[in-house]
Design a protein around this motif. Structure first.
Motif, PDB file in Angstrom:
ATOM      1  N   GLN A 267       0.925  -1.185   0.174  1.00 50.47           N
ATOM      2  CA  GLN A 267      -0.157  -0.204  -0.319  1.00 50.47           C
ATOM      3  C   GLN A 267       1.100   0.700   0.023  1.00 50.47           C
ATOM      4  O   GLN A 267       0.476   2.015  -0.598  1.00 50.47           O
ATOM      5  N   PRO A 268       1.987   1.180   0.738  1.00 57.32           N
ATOM      6  CA  PRO A 268       2.833   2.507   0.168  1.00 57.32           C
ATOM      7  C   PRO A 268       3.798   2.402  -0.699  1.00 57.32           C
ATOM      8  O   PRO A 268       3.936   4.204  -0.855  1.00 57.32           O
ATOM      9  N   GLN A 269       3.849   2.541  -1.210  1.00 57.61           N
ATOM     10  CA  GLN A 269       4.200   1.909  -2.237  1.00 57.61           C
ATOM     11  C   GLN A 269       4.036   1.957  -3.570  1.00 57.61           C
ATOM     12  O   GLN A 269       3.968   3.424  -4.242  1.00 57.61           O
ATOM     13  N   LEU A 270       2.326   1.218  -3.901  1.00 58.96           N
ATOM     14  CA  LEU A 270       1.681   1.757  -4.831  1.00 58.96           C
ATOM     15  C   LEU A 270       0.218   2.402  -4.455  1.00 58.96           C
ATOM     16  O   LEU A 270      -0.083   3.149  -5.777  1.00 58.96           O
ATOM     17  N   GLY A 271      -0.107   2.535  -3.790  1.00 56.32           N
ATOM     18  CA  GLY A 271      -1.124   3.173  -3.008  1.00 56.32           C
ATOM     19  C   GLY A 271      -2.985   2.544  -3.825  1.00 56.32           C
ATOM     20  O   GLY A 271      -2.443   1.657  -4.377  1.00 56.32           O
ATOM     21  N   GLU A 272      -3.587   3.060  -3.226  1.00 62.02           N
ATOM     22  CA  GLU A 272      -4.941   2.930  -3.321  1.00 62.02           C
ATOM     23  C   GLU A 272      -5.284   1.952  -4.822  1.00 62.02           C
ATOM     24  O   GLU A 272      -5.998   1.359  -4.469  1.00 62.02           O
ATOM     25  N   ALA A 273      -5.662   3.486  -5.618  1.00 64.23           N
ATOM     26  CA  ALA A 273      -5.588   3.559  -6.985  1.00 64.23           C
ATOM     27  C   ALA A 273      -4.534   2.049  -7.936  1.00 64.23           C
ATOM     28  O   ALA A 273      -5.477   1.285  -7.941  1.00 64.23           O
ATOM     29  N   ARG A 274      -3.909   1.884  -7.866  1.00 65.79           N
ATOM     30  CA  ARG A 274      -2.714   0.439  -8.033  1.00 65.79           C
ATOM     31  C   ARG A 274      -3.276  -0.458  -7.336  1.00 65.79           C
ATOM     32  O   ARG A 274      -3.076  -1.548  -8.676  1.00 65.79           O
ATOM     33  N   LEU A 275      -3.817  -0.671  -6.649  1.00 63.99           N
ATOM     34  CA  LEU A 275      -4.410  -1.817  -5.758  1.00 63.99           C
ATOM     35  C   LEU A 275      -5.344  -2.199  -6.568  1.00 63.99           C
ATOM     36  O   LEU A 275      -5.788  -3.491  -5.767  1.00 63.99           O
ATOM     37  N   ALA A 276      -6.416  -1.490  -6.316  1.00 76.24           N
ATOM     38  CA  ALA A 276      -7.975  -1.837  -6.761  1.00 76.24           C
ATOM     39  C   ALA A 276      -7.483  -1.799  -8.364  1.00 76.24           C
ATOM     40  O   ALA A 276      -8.490  -3.402  -8.403  1.00 76.24           O
ATOM     41  N   SER A 277      -7.511  -1.541  -8.865  1.00 76.88           N
ATOM     42  CA  SER A 277      -6.660  -2.213 -10.297  1.00 76.88           C
ATOM     43  C   SER A 277      -5.959  -3.505 -10.377  1.00 76.88           C
ATOM     44  O   SER A 277      -5.972  -4.337 -11.214  1.00 76.88           O
ATOM     45  N   GLY A 278      -4.929  -3.180  -9.938  1.00 74.57           N
ATOM     46  CA  GLY A 278      -3.985  -5.369 -10.126  1.00 74.57           C
ATOM     47  C   GLY A 278      -4.824  -5.511  -9.368  1.00 74.57           C
ATOM     48  O   GLY A 278      -5.450  -7.044  -9.744  1.00 74.57           O
ATOM     49  N   GLY A 279      -5.620  -5.738  -8.244  1.00 76.91           N
ATOM     50  CA  GLY A 279      -6.285  -6.768  -7.312  1.00 76.91           C
ATOM     51  C   GLY A 279      -7.374  -6.982  -8.205  1.00 76.91           C
ATOM     52  O   GLY A 279      -7.936  -7.756  -8.383  1.00 76.91           O
ATOM     53  N   LEU A 384      -9.819   6.096 -12.417  1.00 74.31           N
ATOM     54  CA  LEU A 384      -8.740   6.501 -11.701  1.00 74.31           C
ATOM     55  C   LEU A 384      -8.381   6.952 -12.038  1.00 74.31           C
ATOM     56  O   LEU A 384      -6.707   8.133 -11.416  1.00 74.31           O
ATOM     57  N   THR A 385      -7.764   7.397 -13.370  1.00 70.35           N
ATOM     58  CA  THR A 385      -7.114   7.767 -14.412  1.00 70.35           C
ATOM     59  C   THR A 385      -7.116   8.957 -15.127  1.00 70.35           C
ATOM     60  O   THR A 385      -6.708   9.546 -15.509  1.00 70.35           O
ATOM     61  N   ARG A 386      -8.322   8.903 -15.196  1.00 70.40           N
ATOM     62  CA  ARG A 386      -9.111  10.424 -15.946  1.00 70.40           C
ATOM     63  C   ARG A 386      -9.344  11.426 -14.477  1.00 70.40           C
ATOM     64  O   ARG A 386      -9.267  11.922 -13.293  1.00 70.40           O
TER      65      ARG A 386
END
Length: 406
Positions: A267-279, A384-386
């Motif tokens: 979470q500290p490295q990627l942040g919630e947006a990347r975790l949500a998309s990747g998950g 999350l990218t808009r």
């Protein structure tokens, strides 16, 4: 005060533990009277239907008489429902126990209200996040416990769940204080609730709408999996409760590793947006693999690990993003709307995937689920990218909310 939050989170954990425990075992519990996937799906949807009908009512009752008595009633009711599951000797008895379990498991709005009562606006996201973690842990942990213990008899898992619920209820009776003072209670009469209102209200907010749609798609797919996986393994590989136990425990261990180790480090490295998309991407790939390549039972373990890791990363991240984008003054309403969407998903998923299973074969539900998760991934990634959505989320920062400045 933290101890009180943990007790309330424990009530949510017990509720979802029961749902997670019931769904994978339903085909084996019901097979004495029916082996139809649609019947199993309808029993699973009965649980969600009771939650959908009663959750708004219990929230309103807690506004009138306080949170504590409603939470205690739900915990004692859960213990009784699990005992009924263990003793069921007919399809109607089983259905009645499931309905009672769904009614008693409708405490999420009350738990959310309790957290809102005892936290400041600045603390509320963290407190509500604890409930979200308990929700996800209960779903996966229930499946793992049910699978591990079912090899000793189908009555053993619900008996253990009944004991856990009873102990939690007794401890809460002693240790949980009331959070809503008498002067803040609302004495107006109860009125019928529009079940769609919380969800529709939340969906009107552009900053959170795509995330809520993704949550709905995710939970439709996951509810279909929970109600179908035992039928899938029974039909495809001839597995019984013992073999499923190994799979469910493996999924539980992967989920625990994700929640306890991976999430905190990523979470500290990627942040919630990347975790949500990747998950979500991992979950979509996992469902597709089950439908396309799982021709041997042991091949299920790779997509099962992907599913557990993906869900363990995506669900907390999306919940956190929804909470932050709603703003401190709107978190309760938006999270309540999200819970309503989840309830609809848990209602639709088992029936839909039971019908798909009966009509098109055991692989079809997983291919459909993969498509739903791919849609959730695309919606979330795009949202999350808009820049316009990022701007919308900045307009709902907690520091700018009037409550946050009180």
């Amino acid at each position: 005060m933290n101890r009180h939050r943990i007790i309330v989170a424990g009530s949510v954990l017990v509720d979802m533990l029961g749902y997670g425990l019931i769904m994978p075992l339903l085909p084996f519990m019901a097979r004495a009277w029916s082996d139809d996937a649609l019947v199993v799906g309808m029993l699973g949807s009965l649980y969600a239907a009771m939650q959908l009908l009663l959750a708004p009512m219990l929230g309103a009752v807690s506004d009138r008489i306080g949170r504590r008595p409603v939470l205690l009633l739900c915990l004692f009711g859960s213990a009784l429902a699990y005992l009924g599951l263990a003793l069921a000797d007919s399809l109607w008895f089983l259905a009645a126990a499931i309905a009672l379990g769904g009614a008693a498991g409708s405490s999420m709005p009350v738990a959310q209200a309790y957290i809102a009562d005892v936290t400041t606006p600045a603390e509320r996201a963290r407190g509500l996040g604890l409930l979200g973690a308990a929700f996800g842990l209960g779903l996966i942990g229930g499946a793992a416990i049910g699978g591990a213990l079912s090899q000793y008899g189908l009555a053993i898992p619900p008996l253990l769940a009944a004991a856990i619920a009873l102990l939690n209820a007794l401890y809460a009776t002693i240790a949980l204080p009331e959070s809503l003072p008498v002067e803040r209670r609302r004495p107006q009469p109860l009125r019928p609730h529009n079940l769609l209102a919380p969800a529709l209200s939340a969906l009107h907010m552009p900053a959170v709408r795509p995330l809520l749609i993704a949550v709905a798609l995710l939970n439709v797919a996951f509810a279909g999996l929970q109600s179908n996986i035992a039928l899938f393994t029974l039909t495809r590989f001839g597995w019984g409760p013992e073999q499923n136990a190994v799979l469910f425990v493996f999924v539980g261990l992967c989920a625990a590793f994700t929640q306890g180790v991976l999430l905190g480090r990523l979470q500290p490295q990627l942040g919630e947006a990347r975790l949500a998309s990747g998950g979500l991407g991992l979950m979509a790939a996992a469902f597709a693999l089950v439908g396309l390549v799982a021709q041997s039972g042991w091949l299920l373990f790779a997509p099962a690990a992907m599913l557990a890791i993906g869900m363990g990363l995506a669900v907390p991240a999306i919940t956190s993003l929804v909470s932050l984008r709603a703003g401190a003054g709107r978190q309760g309403a938006v999270l309540g709307g999200m819970q309503a969407l989840i309830s609809f998903a848990l209602l639709i998923g088992p029936i839909s995937f039971g019908l798909i299973f009966d009509s098109f074969g055991p692989d079809a539900p997983y291919l459909v689920s993969g498509a739903l998760l791919a849609g959730a991934w695309a919606i979330t990634t795009l949202a999350l990218t808009r820049p316009i959505l990022a701007g919308a989320s900045r307009s709902f920062r907690p520091s700018e909310d009037p409550e946050a400045q009180v």
